[in-house]
Design a protein around this motif. Structure first.
Motif, short mmCIF file in Angstrom:
data_model
loop_
_atom_site.label_atom_id
_atom_site.label_comp_id
_atom_site.label_asym_id
_atom_site.label_seq_id
_atom_site.Cartn_x
_atom_site.Cartn_y
_atom_site.Cartn_z
N GLU A 53 32.14 36.11 46.10
CA GLU A 53 32.71 37.35 45.58
C GLU A 53 33.83 37.05 44.57
OE1 GLU A 53 34.01 39.48 48.98
OE2 GLU A 53 31.97 39.85 49.76
N TRP A 54 34.65 36.06 44.88
CA TRP A 54 35.76 35.72 43.99
C TRP A 54 35.25 35.24 42.63
CZ3 TRP A 54 37.55 31.28 41.58
CH2 TRP A 54 38.87 31.32 41.12
N ARG A 55 34.22 34.43 42.63
CA ARG A 55 33.68 33.93 41.36
C ARG A 55 33.02 35.05 40.56
NH1 ARG A 55 31.22 28.06 43.34
NH2 ARG A 55 33.18 26.88 43.02
N SER A 56 32.44 36.02 41.26
CA SER A 56 31.84 37.16 40.55
C SER A 56 32.91 37.97 39.82
CB SER A 56 31.08 38.04 41.55
OG SER A 56 30.55 39.18 40.91
N VAL A 57 34.03 38.22 40.50
CA VAL A 57 35.12 38.96 39.87
C VAL A 57 35.74 38.14 38.73
CG1 VAL A 57 37.37 40.04 40.26
CG2 VAL A 57 35.58 40.22 42.00
N LEU A 58 35.86 36.83 38.94
CA LEU A 58 36.41 35.97 37.89
C LEU A 58 35.53 35.99 36.65
CD1 LEU A 58 38.42 33.81 36.90
CD2 LEU A 58 36.98 32.09 38.01
N LYS A 59 34.23 36.03 36.84
CA LYS A 59 33.32 36.06 35.70
C LYS A 59 33.49 37.35 34.90
CE LYS A 59 28.51 35.01 34.60
NZ LYS A 59 27.17 34.67 35.17
N LYS A 60 33.68 38.47 35.60
CA LYS A 60 33.90 39.74 34.90
C LYS A 60 35.24 39.73 34.16
CE LYS A 60 31.16 42.40 38.23
NZ LYS A 60 31.17 43.46 39.27
N ALA A 61 36.26 39.17 34.81
CA ALA A 61 37.57 39.10 34.15
C ALA A 61 37.51 38.19 32.93
CB ALA A 61 38.61 38.59 35.15
N TRP A 62 36.74 37.12 33.03
CA TRP A 62 36.60 36.21 31.89
C TRP A 62 35.88 36.89 30.73
CZ3 TRP A 62 38.93 31.96 30.61
CH2 TRP A 62 38.39 31.12 29.63
N ALA A 63 34.94 37.77 31.06
CA ALA A 63 34.26 38.52 30.01
C ALA A 63 35.24 39.45 29.29
CB ALA A 63 33.10 39.32 30.61
N ARG B 179 34.40 25.54 34.46
CA ARG B 179 33.02 25.86 34.86
C ARG B 179 32.50 27.08 34.11
NH1 ARG B 179 30.46 29.01 38.46
NH2 ARG B 179 32.45 29.96 39.06
N LEU B 180 33.37 28.08 33.92
CA LEU B 180 32.96 29.26 33.16
C LEU B 180 32.66 28.91 31.71
CD1 LEU B 180 35.41 31.99 34.52
CD2 LEU B 180 32.95 31.84 34.91
N ASN B 181 33.48 28.03 31.14
CA ASN B 181 33.23 27.62 29.75
C ASN B 181 31.91 26.87 29.63
OD1 ASN B 181 35.52 28.66 28.41
ND2 ASN B 181 36.78 26.99 29.17
N ASP B 182 31.60 26.06 30.64
CA ASP B 182 30.34 25.31 30.59
C ASP B 182 29.13 26.22 30.75
OD1 ASP B 182 31.82 23.02 30.29
OD2 ASP B 182 31.76 22.47 32.42
N GLU B 183 29.31 27.35 31.45
CA GLU B 183 28.19 28.26 31.66
C GLU B 183 27.90 29.13 30.45
OE1 GLU B 183 29.08 30.55 35.09
OE2 GLU B 183 28.66 28.92 36.52
N GLU B 184 28.83 29.19 29.51
CA GLU B 184 28.61 30.02 28.33
C GLU B 184 27.50 29.43 27.47
OE1 GLU B 184 32.23 30.44 26.25
OE2 GLU B 184 33.16 31.73 27.75
#
Length: 224
Positions: A151-161, A213-218
């Motif tokens: 759940e935390w990573r899902s919210v982090l992904k939205k915040a990163w967007a 990790r978020l940068n690598d997933e882009e």
């Protein structure tokens, strides 16, 4: 003028200059002091012998841990793969010689009601929990931590967007709350690692690594 002592005493030399100066006293060669010997010189050799003996014992113990095929060849063992190769060879030789044929219980289902490798007290406790459809505390805590991380990573992904979209104020607001949640998750991980059986520990989260990790997933731009 020279004068020497008599009667076994240390010789004394008195030198008188003709110019009328006061006599000077010179010590004899027999009283010259020699440099003191270091007290550690004698103890260095016994210490070295003890160290060599300990090293020999350690080498012998480590050598006994190896399979007989590799004993005396510790320098040739470069990794665990060399030991595993010996084990695999033994298994294949045993299979070829038929050592695995006609074993007791062949063709019958395994009895998994007890674990012969577990501590009897723990095994009994786990069976009681299983009968009552309960799980050990560390199992339940493991599920809770994994759900919280997802759940935390899902919210982090939205915040990163939001950050990538230029909404810095939203990113600052969400990132502050996410850092507090990350600390709570790591506290649970710390508690989990204290009660979990050895070998099942997990790592906590790190903010910097999650951002990487978020940068690598882009998606990367496709070069023409």
């Amino acid at each position: 003028m020279k004068r020497s002592a008599v009667g076994g005493a240390s010789p004394l030399i008195v030198i008188v200059d003709r110019g009328g100066s006061k006599p000077r006293r010179a010590s004899s060669s027999s009283s010259s002091s020699s440099p003191p010997s270091s007290p550690n010189t004698g103890s260095a050799r016994p210490n070295k012998k003890i160290t060599d003996r300990l090293s020999g014992v350690i080498d012998a113990v480590n050598d006994r841990k190896l399979p007989p095929e590799l004993r005396g060849q510790r320098n040739a063992v470069r990794s665990e793969t060399d030991i595993l190769n010996v084990v695999e060879q033994r298994i294949w030789h045993s299979m070829e010689e038929g050592h695995f044929e006609n074993l007791p219980g062949k063709g019958k289902p395994l009895d998994l009601s007890t674990n012969p490798h577990a501590d009897p007290a723990e095994d009994t406790l786990y069976r009681i929990l299983s009968r009552n459809k309960c799980a050990p505390e560390w199992v339940e805590l493991n599920k809770e931590i994994r759900n919280n991380i997802a759940e935390w990573r899902s919210v982090l992904k939205k915040a990163w967007a939001c950050k990538k979209g230029g909404d810095d104020s939203k990113w600052m607001e969400l990132s502050g709350a996410l850092k507090l949640q990350l600390r709570d998750i790591n506290n649970k991980v710390f508690r989990y690692n204290l009660i979990v059986p050895f070998g099942r520990q997990m790592f906590g989260l790190k903010w910097e690594k999650e951002i990487v990790r978020l940068n690598d997933e882009e998606p990367r731009p496709v070069e023409e």
